[in-house]
Design an enzyme around this catalytic site. Sequence first.
Site, short mmCIF file in Angstrom:
data_model
loop_
_atom_site.label_atom_id
_atom_site.label_comp_id
_atom_site.label_asym_id
_atom_site.label_seq_id
_atom_site.Cartn_x
_atom_site.Cartn_y
_atom_site.Cartn_z
N ASP A 1 -6.30 8.37 -0.27
CA ASP A 1 -5.82 7.33 0.64
C ASP A 1 -4.65 7.91 1.43
O ASP A 1 -3.80 8.60 0.86
CB ASP A 1 -5.35 6.10 -0.14
CG ASP A 1 -6.45 5.51 -1.00
OD1 ASP A 1 -7.62 5.58 -0.59
OD2 ASP A 1 -6.13 4.97 -2.07
N GLU B 1 0.82 -1.22 0.00
CA GLU B 1 0.00 0.00 0.00
C GLU B 1 0.85 1.26 0.00
O GLU B 1 0.56 2.21 -0.71
CB GLU B 1 -0.95 0.02 1.20
CG GLU B 1 -2.16 -0.89 1.04
CD GLU B 1 -3.18 -0.42 0.01
OE1 GLU B 1 -3.06 0.71 -0.51
OE2 GLU B 1 -4.10 -1.19 -0.29
#
EC number: 3.2.1.17
Length: 148
Positions: free
Chosen positions: A71, A53
Amino acid sequence: MKAVIILGLVLLSVTVQGKIFERCELARTLKRLGLDGYRGISLANWVCLAKWESGYNTQATNYNPGDQSTDYGIFQINSHYWCNNGKTPGAVNACHISCNALLQDNIADAVTCAKRVVRDPQGIRAWVAWRNHCQNRDVSQYVQGCGV
């Protein structure tokens, strides 16, 4: 005047870079913060998730133009559902937290929010990077040699 321009260019080239964890340092930190085995998810899966990620970077952000969300942080927690950045239309803020809190070098808030994410029915499958890089794979390498 020339010195001022050069100084300005130097300052513009400096980027804000948060803490980038070493793999084992992150594994030990996540274990200390209670993620090892949380909701049946191994520590190795959490470290794998963070690797794919954010590259273990606490300051990582990624804008999603489709829903105008962003994000944030080491787990790339999304502003549409989980945190408040004051910009995302229709944001839910299920973690009851400012998105900026997810960018701190101290990842306790990010871990607390990640625990909230996996309590939802999707669990850790909420993260696309986990599904693409960690699910149904031997993730033991992510904690190998870390003493955890």
